[in-house]
Design a protein around this motif. Structure first.
Motif, PDB file in Angstrom:
ATOM      1  N   GLY A   1       0.825  -1.194   0.000  1.00 54.30           N
ATOM      2  CA  GLY A   1       0.000   0.000   0.000  1.00 54.30           C
ATOM      3  C   GLY A   1       0.868   1.255   0.000  1.00 54.30           C
ATOM      4  O   GLY A   1       1.854   1.334   0.723  1.00 54.30           O
ATOM      5  N   ARG A   2       0.496   2.190  -0.825  1.00 56.95           N
ATOM      6  CA  ARG A   2       1.195   3.471  -0.911  1.00 56.95           C
ATOM      7  C   ARG A   2       0.193   4.586  -0.666  1.00 56.95           C
ATOM      8  O   ARG A   2      -0.888   4.593  -1.239  1.00 56.95           O
ATOM      9  N   SER A   3       0.556   5.526   0.176  1.00 63.31           N
ATOM     10  CA  SER A   3      -0.300   6.666   0.420  1.00 63.31           C
ATOM     11  C   SER A   3      -0.322   7.542  -0.836  1.00 63.31           C
ATOM     12  O   SER A   3       0.714   8.014  -1.294  1.00 63.31           O
ATOM     13  N   ALA A   4      -1.515   7.736  -1.419  1.00 67.70           N
ATOM     14  CA  ALA A   4      -1.645   8.536  -2.636  1.00 67.70           C
ATOM     15  C   ALA A   4      -1.994   9.983  -2.302  1.00 67.70           C
ATOM     16  O   ALA A   4      -1.678  10.885  -3.060  1.00 67.70           O
ATOM     17  N   ALA A   5      -2.626  10.219  -1.189  1.00 66.72           N
ATOM     18  CA  ALA A   5      -3.021  11.530  -0.691  1.00 66.72           C
ATOM     19  C   ALA A   5      -3.603  11.283   0.699  1.00 66.72           C
ATOM     20  O   ALA A   5      -3.811  10.140   1.080  1.00 66.72           O
ATOM     21  N   PRO A   6      -3.855  12.335   1.474  1.00 64.81           N
ATOM     22  CA  PRO A   6      -4.466  12.095   2.782  1.00 64.81           C
ATOM     23  C   PRO A   6      -5.769  11.293   2.630  1.00 64.81           C
ATOM     24  O   PRO A   6      -6.601  11.615   1.797  1.00 64.81           O
ATOM     25  N   ALA A   7      -5.890  10.222   3.367  1.00 64.57           N
ATOM     26  CA  ALA A   7      -7.046   9.321   3.405  1.00 64.57           C
ATOM     27  C   ALA A   7      -7.119   8.381   2.201  1.00 64.57           C
ATOM     28  O   ALA A   7      -8.017   7.559   2.125  1.00 64.57           O
ATOM     29  N   TYR A   8      -6.220   8.465   1.223  1.00 65.72           N
ATOM     30  CA  TYR A   8      -6.236   7.597   0.045  1.00 65.72           C
ATOM     31  C   TYR A   8      -5.032   6.655   0.061  1.00 65.72           C
ATOM     32  O   TYR A   8      -3.918   7.065   0.361  1.00 65.72           O
ATOM     33  N   THR A   9      -5.297   5.389  -0.290  1.00 67.08           N
ATOM     34  CA  THR A   9      -4.230   4.388  -0.379  1.00 67.08           C
ATOM     35  C   THR A   9      -4.319   3.705  -1.743  1.00 67.08           C
ATOM     36  O   THR A   9      -5.382   3.231  -2.137  1.00 67.08           O
ATOM     37  N   LEU A  10      -3.186   3.659  -2.436  1.00 67.77           N
ATOM     38  CA  LEU A  10      -3.081   2.966  -3.720  1.00 67.77           C
ATOM     39  C   LEU A  10      -2.302   1.685  -3.483  1.00 67.77           C
ATOM     40  O   LEU A  10      -1.191   1.721  -2.952  1.00 67.77           O
ATOM     41  N   THR A  11      -2.891   0.540  -3.838  1.00 63.77           N
ATOM     42  CA  THR A  11      -2.261  -0.751  -3.552  1.00 63.77           C
ATOM     43  C   THR A  11      -2.163  -1.605  -4.819  1.00 63.77           C
ATOM     44  O   THR A  11      -3.163  -2.168  -5.268  1.00 63.77           O
ATOM     45  N   PRO A  12      -0.965  -1.725  -5.393  1.00 58.38           N
ATOM     46  CA  PRO A  12      -0.774  -2.707  -6.458  1.00 58.38           C
ATOM     47  C   PRO A  12      -0.486  -4.073  -5.837  1.00 58.38           C
ATOM     48  O   PRO A  12       0.118  -4.160  -4.765  1.00 58.38           O
ATOM     49  N   SER A  13      -0.937  -5.143  -6.496  1.00 58.66           N
ATOM     50  CA  SER A  13      -0.665  -6.482  -5.968  1.00 58.66           C
ATOM     51  C   SER A  13      -0.544  -7.486  -7.113  1.00 58.66           C
ATOM     52  O   SER A  13      -1.109  -7.306  -8.180  1.00 58.66           O
ATOM     53  N   LEU A  14       0.218  -8.540  -6.854  1.00 58.13           N
ATOM     54  CA  LEU A  14       0.378  -9.668  -7.769  1.00 58.13           C
ATOM     55  C   LEU A  14       0.017 -10.929  -7.011  1.00 58.13           C
ATOM     56  O   LEU A  14       0.399 -11.095  -5.851  1.00 58.13           O
ATOM     57  N   GLN A  15      -0.691 -11.833  -7.674  1.00 54.89           N
ATOM     58  CA  GLN A  15      -1.110 -13.070  -7.027  1.00 54.89           C
ATOM     59  C   GLN A  15      -0.893 -14.241  -7.980  1.00 54.89           C
ATOM     60  O   GLN A  15      -1.189 -14.138  -9.172  1.00 54.89           O
ATOM     61  N   VAL A  16      -0.367 -15.332  -7.445  1.00 52.84           N
ATOM     62  CA  VAL A  16      -0.221 -16.580  -8.178  1.00 52.84           C
ATOM     63  C   VAL A  16      -0.928 -17.646  -7.360  1.00 52.84           C
ATOM     64  O   VAL A  16      -0.746 -17.731  -6.143  1.00 52.84           O
ATOM     65  N   ARG A  17      -1.757 -18.445  -8.044  1.00 50.92           N
ATOM     66  CA  ARG A  17      -2.552 -19.452  -7.338  1.00 50.92           C
ATOM     67  C   ARG A  17      -2.488 -20.768  -8.112  1.00 50.92           C
ATOM     68  O   ARG A  17      -2.517 -20.773  -9.339  1.00 50.92           O
ATOM     69  N   TYR A  18      -2.406 -21.879  -7.376  1.00 50.41           N
ATOM     70  CA  TYR A  18      -2.495 -23.212  -7.982  1.00 50.41           C
ATOM     71  C   TYR A  18      -3.609 -23.969  -7.280  1.00 50.41           C
ATOM     72  O   TYR A  18      -3.661 -24.015  -6.057  1.00 50.41           O
ATOM     73  N   VAL A  19      -4.497 -24.556  -8.065  1.00 54.23           N
ATOM     74  CA  VAL A  19      -5.601 -25.347  -7.522  1.00 54.23           C
ATOM     75  C   VAL A  19      -5.521 -26.740  -8.122  1.00 54.23           C
ATOM     76  O   VAL A  19      -5.419 -26.889  -9.340  1.00 54.23           O
ATOM     77  N   HIS A  20      -5.560 -27.752  -7.261  1.00 55.34           N
ATOM     78  CA  HIS A  20      -5.521 -29.143  -7.701  1.00 55.34           C
ATOM     79  C   HIS A  20      -6.849 -29.800  -7.336  1.00 55.34           C
ATOM     80  O   HIS A  20      -7.373 -29.600  -6.243  1.00 55.34           O
ATOM     81  N   ALA A  21      -7.382 -30.577  -8.256  1.00 52.70           N
ATOM     82  CA  ALA A  21      -8.630 -31.309  -7.990  1.00 52.70           C
ATOM     83  C   ALA A  21      -8.449 -32.756  -8.413  1.00 52.70           C
ATOM     84  O   ALA A  21      -7.871 -33.037  -9.462  1.00 52.70           O
ATOM     85  N   ALA A  22      -8.926 -33.677  -7.591  1.00 55.90           N
ATOM     86  CA  ALA A  22      -8.875 -35.110  -7.898  1.00 55.90           C
ATOM     87  C   ALA A  22     -10.307 -35.639  -7.912  1.00 55.90           C
ATOM     88  O   ALA A  22     -11.096 -35.344  -7.010  1.00 55.90           O
TER      89      ALA A  22
END
Length: 158
Positions: free
Chosen positions: A8-29
């Motif tokens: 999270g990065r403060s963009a201005a008072p009361a505002y937060t800009l949050t970049p994120s990356l996600q990697v997910r693996y799902v296995h089903a049997a």
């Protein structure tokens, strides 16, 4: 299994800009089975499959505090995602002693974008969050659009 990295990065008072990356693996049997109650029993073999999903998101949140333990938060977000199927796409079956293998429906790779918004209210130990999401997926040759609504109530312990 899932891994998310965001900051999270403060963009201005009361505002937060949050970049994120996600990697997910799902296995089903899936277990195999044999029909009963028929002279021509269908037997379907067991199989397993997995999906890899990658997601990049950018979120802008505005928080307005009304008291030390009360706040309203508005969140707007959007991003890109991709999903790849891993493993075999064949389902093995037998009917009347003859093998009838067939492929699972759908594509092995999809990509698209998503966006949404939602408010959140925190009062003491109780948080009420809602969000609306929209997905636009491109699946080789056709497009799919869908939406979701998510209300959540979170109560933090005593």
């Amino acid at each position: 299994m899932e891994c998310t990295l965001g900051w999270g990065r403060s963009a201005a008072p009361a505002y937060t800009l949050t970049p994120s990356l996600q990697v997910r693996y799902v296995h089903a049997a899936f277990d195999g089975y044999t029909e009963s109650g028929s002279t021509a029993k269908l037997t379907v073999g067991d199989r397993s499959t997995g999906d890899f999903e990658e997601r990049g998101q950018l979120s802008l949140a505005c928080t307005q505090a009304f008291a030390p333990d009360e706040a309203l938060r508005i969140n707007i977000f959007g991003g890109l995602l991709a999903d790849q199927r891993a493993g075999s796409t064949t389902i093995n079956a037998t009917l009347l002693g003859q093998a009838i293998p067939f492929a699972t429906p759908g594509n092995d790779s999809v990509r698209g974008g998503f966006g949404g918004a939602g408010p959140g209210w925190r009062s003491g130990r109780v948080t009420l969050v809602a969000s609306v999401k929209s997905f636009d997926m491109s699946i080789i040759g056709w497009r799919s659009r869908s939406g979701e609504v998510h209300p959540n109530l979170v109560v933090v312990g005593p």
